[in-house]
Design a protein around this motif. Structure first.
Motif, PDB file in Angstrom:
ATOM      1  N   ARG A  72      16.720  -9.565  12.653  1.00 53.60           N
ATOM      2  CA  ARG A  72      15.996  -8.459  12.034  1.00 53.60           C
ATOM      3  C   ARG A  72      16.713  -7.991  10.771  1.00 53.60           C
ATOM      4  O   ARG A  72      16.088  -7.757   9.736  1.00 53.60           O
ATOM      5  CB  ARG A  72      15.859  -7.304  13.031  1.00 53.60           C
ATOM      6  N   ASP A  73      18.036  -7.874  10.844  1.00 55.35           N
ATOM      7  CA  ASP A  73      18.803  -7.465   9.674  1.00 55.35           C
ATOM      8  C   ASP A  73      18.658  -8.469   8.540  1.00 55.35           C
ATOM      9  O   ASP A  73      18.511  -8.096   7.371  1.00 55.35           O
ATOM     10  CB  ASP A  73      20.285  -7.291  10.032  1.00 55.35           C
ATOM     11  N   ALA A  74      18.699  -9.771   8.874  1.00 60.93           N
ATOM     12  CA  ALA A  74      18.549 -10.805   7.851  1.00 60.93           C
ATOM     13  C   ALA A  74      17.156 -10.720   7.228  1.00 60.93           C
ATOM     14  O   ALA A  74      17.008 -10.846   6.003  1.00 60.93           O
ATOM     15  CB  ALA A  74      18.770 -12.190   8.457  1.00 60.93           C
ATOM     16  N   GLY A  75      16.140 -10.475   8.036  1.00 60.32           N
ATOM     17  CA  GLY A  75      14.777 -10.338   7.519  1.00 60.32           C
ATOM     18  C   GLY A  75      14.647  -9.126   6.618  1.00 60.32           C
ATOM     19  O   GLY A  75      13.989  -9.178   5.575  1.00 60.32           O
ATOM     20  N   GLN A  76      15.290  -8.016   6.993  1.00 60.00           N
ATOM     21  CA  GLN A  76      15.238  -6.817   6.157  1.00 60.00           C
ATOM     22  C   GLN A  76      15.938  -7.058   4.825  1.00 60.00           C
ATOM     23  O   GLN A  76      15.460  -6.637   3.769  1.00 60.00           O
ATOM     24  CB  GLN A  76      15.879  -5.646   6.890  1.00 60.00           C
ATOM     25  N   LYS A  77      17.075  -7.737   4.862  1.00 56.79           N
ATOM     26  CA  LYS A  77      17.783  -8.026   3.618  1.00 56.79           C
ATOM     27  C   LYS A  77      16.949  -8.921   2.725  1.00 56.79           C
ATOM     28  O   LYS A  77      16.874  -8.710   1.508  1.00 56.79           O
ATOM     29  CB  LYS A  77      19.128  -8.701   3.919  1.00 56.79           C
ATOM     30  N   GLN A  78      16.289  -9.910   3.319  1.00 51.44           N
ATOM     31  CA  GLN A  78      15.470 -10.815   2.524  1.00 51.44           C
ATOM     32  C   GLN A  78      14.278 -10.072   1.923  1.00 51.44           C
ATOM     33  O   GLN A  78      13.951 -10.260   0.746  1.00 51.44           O
ATOM     34  CB  GLN A  78      14.974 -11.970   3.406  1.00 51.44           C
ATOM     35  N   ARG A  79      13.646  -9.193   2.695  1.00 53.20           N
ATOM     36  CA  ARG A  79      12.540  -8.401   2.161  1.00 53.20           C
ATOM     37  C   ARG A  79      13.023  -7.492   1.043  1.00 53.20           C
ATOM     38  O   ARG A  79      12.356  -7.308   0.036  1.00 53.20           O
ATOM     39  CB  ARG A  79      11.912  -7.566   3.279  1.00 53.20           C
ATOM     40  N   LYS A  80      14.200  -6.914   1.225  1.00 48.86           N
ATOM     41  CA  LYS A  80      14.749  -6.033   0.206  1.00 48.86           C
ATOM     42  C   LYS A  80      14.996  -6.806  -1.087  1.00 48.86           C
ATOM     43  O   LYS A  80      14.688  -6.328  -2.178  1.00 48.86           O
ATOM     44  CB  LYS A  80      16.055  -5.410   0.720  1.00 48.86           C
ATOM     45  N   SER A  82      13.440  -9.569  -2.049  1.00 51.34           N
ATOM     46  CA  SER A  82      12.159  -9.922  -2.658  1.00 51.34           C
ATOM     47  C   SER A  82      11.529  -8.695  -3.319  1.00 51.34           C
ATOM     48  O   SER A  82      10.941  -8.804  -4.395  1.00 51.34           O
ATOM     49  CB  SER A  82      11.212 -10.529  -1.624  1.00 51.34           C
ATOM     50  N   ASP A  83      11.665  -7.513  -2.711  1.00 55.24           N
ATOM     51  CA  ASP A  83      11.158  -6.284  -3.338  1.00 55.24           C
ATOM     52  C   ASP A  83      11.889  -6.010  -4.649  1.00 55.24           C
ATOM     53  O   ASP A  83      11.272  -5.628  -5.647  1.00 55.24           O
ATOM     54  CB  ASP A  83      11.310  -5.087  -2.398  1.00 55.24           C
ATOM     55  N   GLU A  84      13.211  -6.208  -4.655  1.00 54.27           N
ATOM     56  CA  GLU A  84      13.992  -5.995  -5.870  1.00 54.27           C
ATOM     57  C   GLU A  84      13.579  -6.986  -6.952  1.00 54.27           C
ATOM     58  O   GLU A  84      13.455  -6.623  -8.124  1.00 54.27           O
ATOM     59  CB  GLU A  84      15.486  -6.124  -5.565  1.00 54.27           C
ATOM     60  N   GLU A  85      13.345  -8.234  -6.560  1.00 48.37           N
ATOM     61  CA  GLU A  85      12.920  -9.248  -7.528  1.00 48.37           C
ATOM     62  C   GLU A  85      11.556  -8.904  -8.100  1.00 48.37           C
ATOM     63  O   GLU A  85      11.324  -9.050  -9.311  1.00 48.37           O
ATOM     64  CB  GLU A  85      12.876 -10.628  -6.857  1.00 48.37           C
ATOM     65  N   GLN A  86      10.647  -8.403  -7.272  1.00 46.44           N
ATOM     66  CA  GLN A  86       9.329  -8.019  -7.755  1.00 46.44           C
ATOM     67  C   GLN A  86       9.423  -6.832  -8.715  1.00 46.44           C
ATOM     68  O   GLN A  86       8.780  -6.804  -9.758  1.00 46.44           O
ATOM     69  CB  GLN A  86       8.410  -7.671  -6.584  1.00 46.44           C
ATOM     70  N   SER A  87      10.232  -5.863  -8.368  1.00 42.84           N
ATOM     71  CA  SER A  87      10.373  -4.702  -9.254  1.00 42.84           C
ATOM     72  C   SER A  87      11.042  -5.117 -10.565  1.00 42.84           C
ATOM     73  O   SER A  87      10.688  -4.621 -11.632  1.00 42.84           O
ATOM     74  CB  SER A  87      11.162  -3.582  -8.568  1.00 42.84           C
ATOM     75  N   GLU A  88      11.993  -6.039 -10.491  1.00 48.58           N
ATOM     76  CA  GLU A  88      12.638  -6.545 -11.715  1.00 48.58           C
ATOM     77  C   GLU A  88      11.624  -7.280 -12.578  1.00 48.58           C
ATOM     78  O   GLU A  88      11.601  -7.127 -13.803  1.00 48.58           O
ATOM     79  CB  GLU A  88      13.782  -7.481 -11.341  1.00 48.58           C
ATOM     80  N   ALA A  89      10.753  -8.062 -11.957  1.00 44.85           N
ATOM     81  CA  ALA A  89       9.732  -8.791 -12.709  1.00 44.85           C
ATOM     82  C   ALA A  89       8.778  -7.814 -13.383  1.00 44.85           C
ATOM     83  O   ALA A  89       8.372  -8.015 -14.539  1.00 44.85           O
ATOM     84  CB  ALA A  89       8.979  -9.733 -11.785  1.00 44.85           C
ATOM     85  N   LYS A  90       8.427  -6.726 -12.713  1.00 45.78           N
ATOM     86  CA  LYS A  90       7.550  -5.714 -13.312  1.00 45.78           C
ATOM     87  C   LYS A  90       8.231  -5.039 -14.505  1.00 45.78           C
ATOM     88  O   LYS A  90       7.615  -4.803 -15.541  1.00 45.78           O
ATOM     89  CB  LYS A  90       7.158  -4.670 -12.265  1.00 45.78           C
ATOM     90  N   ARG A  91       9.516  -4.750 -14.349  1.00 42.97           N
ATOM     91  CA  ARG A  91      10.256  -4.132 -15.462  1.00 42.97           C
ATOM     92  C   ARG A  91      10.309  -5.063 -16.675  1.00 42.97           C
ATOM     93  O   ARG A  91      10.116  -4.624 -17.807  1.00 42.97           O
ATOM     94  CB  ARG A  91      11.676  -3.775 -15.020  1.00 42.97           C
ATOM     95  N   GLU A  92      10.561  -6.333 -16.416  1.00 43.00           N
ATOM     96  CA  GLU A  92      10.614  -7.299 -17.514  1.00 43.00           C
ATOM     97  C   GLU A  92       9.260  -7.421 -18.187  1.00 43.00           C
ATOM     98  O   GLU A  92       9.170  -7.519 -19.416  1.00 43.00           O
ATOM     99  CB  GLU A  92      11.052  -8.673 -16.992  1.00 43.00           C
ATOM    100  N   GLN A  93       8.191  -7.390 -17.394  1.00 43.62           N
ATOM    101  CA  GLN A  93       6.850  -7.487 -17.958  1.00 43.62           C
ATOM    102  C   GLN A  93       6.554  -6.275 -18.832  1.00 43.62           C
ATOM    103  O   GLN A  93       5.964  -6.394 -19.900  1.00 43.62           O
ATOM    104  CB  GLN A  93       5.823  -7.592 -16.831  1.00 43.62           C
ATOM    105  N   LEU A  94       7.000  -5.100 -18.380  1.00 44.96           N
ATOM    106  CA  LEU A  94       6.793  -3.901 -19.200  1.00 44.96           C
ATOM    107  C   LEU A  94       7.602  -3.973 -20.488  1.00 44.96           C
ATOM    108  O   LEU A  94       7.148  -3.546 -21.540  1.00 44.96           O
ATOM    109  CB  LEU A  94       7.173  -2.650 -18.403  1.00 44.96           C
ATOM    110  N   LEU A  95       8.814  -4.511 -20.423  1.00 47.65           N
ATOM    111  CA  LEU A  95       9.641  -4.630 -21.611  1.00 47.65           C
ATOM    112  C   LEU A  95       9.082  -5.667 -22.581  1.00 47.65           C
ATOM    113  O   LEU A  95       9.197  -5.508 -23.804  1.00 47.65           O
ATOM    114  CB  LEU A  95      11.079  -4.995 -21.228  1.00 47.65           C
ATOM    115  N   LEU A  96       8.473  -6.702 -22.073  1.00 45.92           N
ATOM    116  CA  LEU A  96       7.943  -7.765 -22.917  1.00 45.92           C
ATOM    117  C   LEU A  96       6.612  -7.390 -23.553  1.00 45.92           C
ATOM    118  O   LEU A  96       6.195  -8.010 -24.517  1.00 45.92           O
ATOM    119  CB  LEU A  96       7.784  -9.060 -22.105  1.00 45.92           C
ATOM    120  N   SER A  97       5.923  -6.382 -23.015  1.00 44.74           N
ATOM    121  CA  SER A  97       4.646  -5.995 -23.606  1.00 44.74           C
ATOM    122  C   SER A  97       4.904  -5.397 -24.988  1.00 44.74           C
ATOM    123  O   SER A  97       5.862  -4.662 -25.215  1.00 44.74           O
ATOM    124  CB  SER A  97       3.913  -5.008 -22.714  1.00 44.74           C
TER     125      SER A  97
END
Length: 109
Positions: A72-80, A82-97
């Motif tokens: 469960r801990d490993a799954g939570q870390k992996q989800r965390k 992936s959430d961080e990667e998604q938020s980073e991708a959104k930030r980069e997309q906003l910066l690139l606009s």
């Protein structure tokens, strides 16, 4: 009550069947008691063995619980991650606009 010869031909075989059935019913109670005694002996044997089985089971449950928590801990870390990667991708997309072009198109003539 007098019986005729024809009635006796039917009645006598029936009495033999009835006596056989009564005998079986009497024997059934004795068999039931023997089955209950055998079942009780098995239950007693299981209860004698149970305390050692319970301690082994508890140890197994503790190990399983620890493994579940690790998964469960490993799954939570992996989800965390992936959430961080998604938020980073959104930030980069906003910066690139491009701020000059804008986001809305006005088509009013």
């Amino acid at each position: 009550m007098s019986l005729k010869a024809v009635e006796l031909q039917v009645a006598l075989p029936r009495t033999q069947e009835v006596t056989r059935i009564q005998d079986q019913q009497q024997q059934r109670s004795m068999h039931d008691q023997q089955e209950q005694i055998a079942a009780r002996k098995e239950l007693d044997e299981l209860t004698r063995k149970r305390p050692t089985d319970v301690s082994e089971t508890v140890q197994g449950q503790v190990r399983e619980k620890q493994e579940r928590e690790k998964r469960r801990d490993a799954g939570q870390k992996q989800r965390k991650r992936s959430d961080e990667e998604q938020s980073e991708a959104k930030r980069e997309q906003l910066l690139l606009s491009d701020p000059v072009r804008g986001r809305h198109i006005d088509i009013s003539l």
